[in-house]
Design an enzyme around this catalytic site. Structure first.
Site, PDB file in Angstrom:
ATOM      1  N   LEU A 120     -24.927 -13.480  40.764  1.00  0.00           N
ATOM      2  CA  LEU A 120     -24.026 -13.367  41.913  1.00  0.00           C
ATOM      3  C   LEU A 120     -24.538 -14.267  43.020  1.00  0.00           C
ATOM      4  O   LEU A 120     -25.732 -14.248  43.325  1.00  0.00           O
ATOM      5  CB  LEU A 120     -23.969 -11.918  42.417  1.00  0.00           C
ATOM      6  N   HIS A 121     -23.637 -15.049  43.602  1.00  0.00           N
ATOM      7  CA  HIS A 121     -24.079 -15.900  44.712  1.00  0.00           C
ATOM      8  C   HIS A 121     -23.002 -16.115  45.772  1.00  0.00           C
ATOM      9  O   HIS A 121     -23.288 -16.580  46.864  1.00  0.00           O
ATOM     10  CB  HIS A 121     -24.549 -17.269  44.202  1.00  0.00           C
ATOM     11  N   ARG A 122     -21.760 -15.758  45.474  1.00  0.00           N
ATOM     12  CA  ARG A 122     -20.693 -16.011  46.441  1.00  0.00           C
ATOM     13  C   ARG A 122     -20.830 -15.084  47.633  1.00  0.00           C
ATOM     14  O   ARG A 122     -21.133 -13.898  47.486  1.00  0.00           O
ATOM     15  CB  ARG A 122     -19.327 -15.877  45.779  1.00  0.00           C
TER      16      ARG A 122
END
Length: 362
Positions: A208-210
């Site tokens: 996850l990075h958004r």
């Protein structure tokens, strides 16, 4: 031909490695072609930068612009100012940019204003989502590019609909897959493999990075709690930025199945992907590698700029709803993975095609 190659962030490093190999191959064949490697410094964490240069045998950059972080505008402006100085001192015939990060757009703009031609590798991909900074970077870069190198026929079609000269739009394949295939025999077991009792197919990879997923603590915790209950007896391996893990630690959240590890280098991460049961991600690029490795991938986004990973490959777009992820993942557990193939020209030779085309256009 003198080419300046731009690299600024983790995906860039993976994409430039086979391009540099292809240039060296042409040099060995007697062609007059050289390159200067510019690292903008957009990613400066060792696990996001130096490690990839070392593992993928990328030569040390000729210069590091060392721009580091900031707001979108601050970072873009810093890259443009620094790269303009670099290009004035070291002019070239062509600036080659890859992907869709801020460095890609910023250096393309500088090159054109310095009357230097631009080649864009991974041109033409579109999500249709203007809330993504990457989508804006793609659109602006392609609007001033001279030579377009695409990963799919749909990306080429996007460019042709915009009125790009067909003679300069080249469907060559996927350089990310070049790197994967060139390094499959070098992928390596992470140090924590035995510590967490990992084995083939007994874990799921989560990335996850958004900002919508990781910047708001309450939504991140809720998302992780939901994913934690999805997987039955499978472990969930989550390479997480230390800043995000610190926020979670402060909230004293306990998870039954999720194992937090540091961001991984390329060779370790590809080992983890290759041996995983499935991948849950909000990334676009990982779905390319899972497609070639034939690993089921569930992408938590409402759109993708890589539709071939879903129509042909192993990717399933599940949107941002946890309920939808639960439904699609449950169907996968019950019915098994969907039938999938590998997109056209994802054969490990895209970089060679790119450099051959550029040499011919000299």
């Amino acid at each position: 031909m003198k080419i300046t190659i731009i690299a600024g962030a983790r995906p860039n490093f993976i994409k430039i490695a086979p391009i540099i190999n292809a240039i060296k191959k042409k040099q060995n064949e007697g062609f007059e072609i050289s390159f200067r490697l510019v690292h903008t410094g957009q990613h400066y964490d060792k696990n996001l930068s130096d490690t990839f240069f070392e593992e993928l045998n990328i030569p040390q950059p000729d210069v590091n612009l060392d721009v580091k972080s900031g707001t979108q505008s601050e970072q873009t402006a810093a890259i443009m100012i620094a790269f303009e100085r670099e290009l004035v001192i070291h002019p070239c015939d062509l600036v080659l940019v890859v992907g869709d990060v801020n460095s890609t757009m910023a250096c393309a703009i500088v090159a054109k204003k310095c009357h230097t031609k631009v080649a864009h590798v991974e041109a033409g991909i579109r999500s249709g989502d203007l809330s993504m900074p990457e989508e804006i970077n793609r659109m602006l870069t392609d609007s001033i590019t001279d030579y377009f190198f695409t990963t799919s026929t749909s990306a080429s079609d996007n460019l042709l609909k915009l009125g790009c000269n067909p003679e300069n739009v080249h469907f060559v394949g996927n350089v990310m897959i070049d790197t994967l295939l060139q390094n499959l025999n070098r992928i390596s077991v992470p140090d924590f493999w035995n510590e967490h009792q990992l084995s083939e197919k007994n874990y799921i990879i989560l990335t996850l990075h958004r900002p919508a997923n990781v910047d708001e603590v309450s939504s991140l915790v809720a998302l992780l709690q939901g994913i934690d209950t999805l997987v039955g007896d499978k472990k969930i391996l989550f390479p997480i930025h230390p800043r995000t893990q610190a926020i979670l630690s402060e909230n004293q959240t306990n998870f039954k199945n999720i194992i937090f590890v540091l961001p991984q280098g390329y060779l370790n991460f590809m080992y983890l992907i290759k041996n995983s049961f499935a991948v849950i991600t909000d990334s676009g690029g990982i779905s390319e590698e899972t497609t070639v490795l034939r690993i089921p991938c569930f992408t938590m986004r409402n759109n993708t700029e890589r539709p071939e990973t879903e129509t042909i490959g192993t990717n399933t777009i599940v949107g941002t709803s946890l309920d939808n992820l639960r439904e699609r993942f449950a169907a996968f557990l019950q019915n098994g993975p969907k039938k999938a193939g590998i997109p056209e020209l994802w054969d490990g030779k895209a970089s060679e095609r790119i450099i051959s085309i550029l040499v011919d256009k000299k």
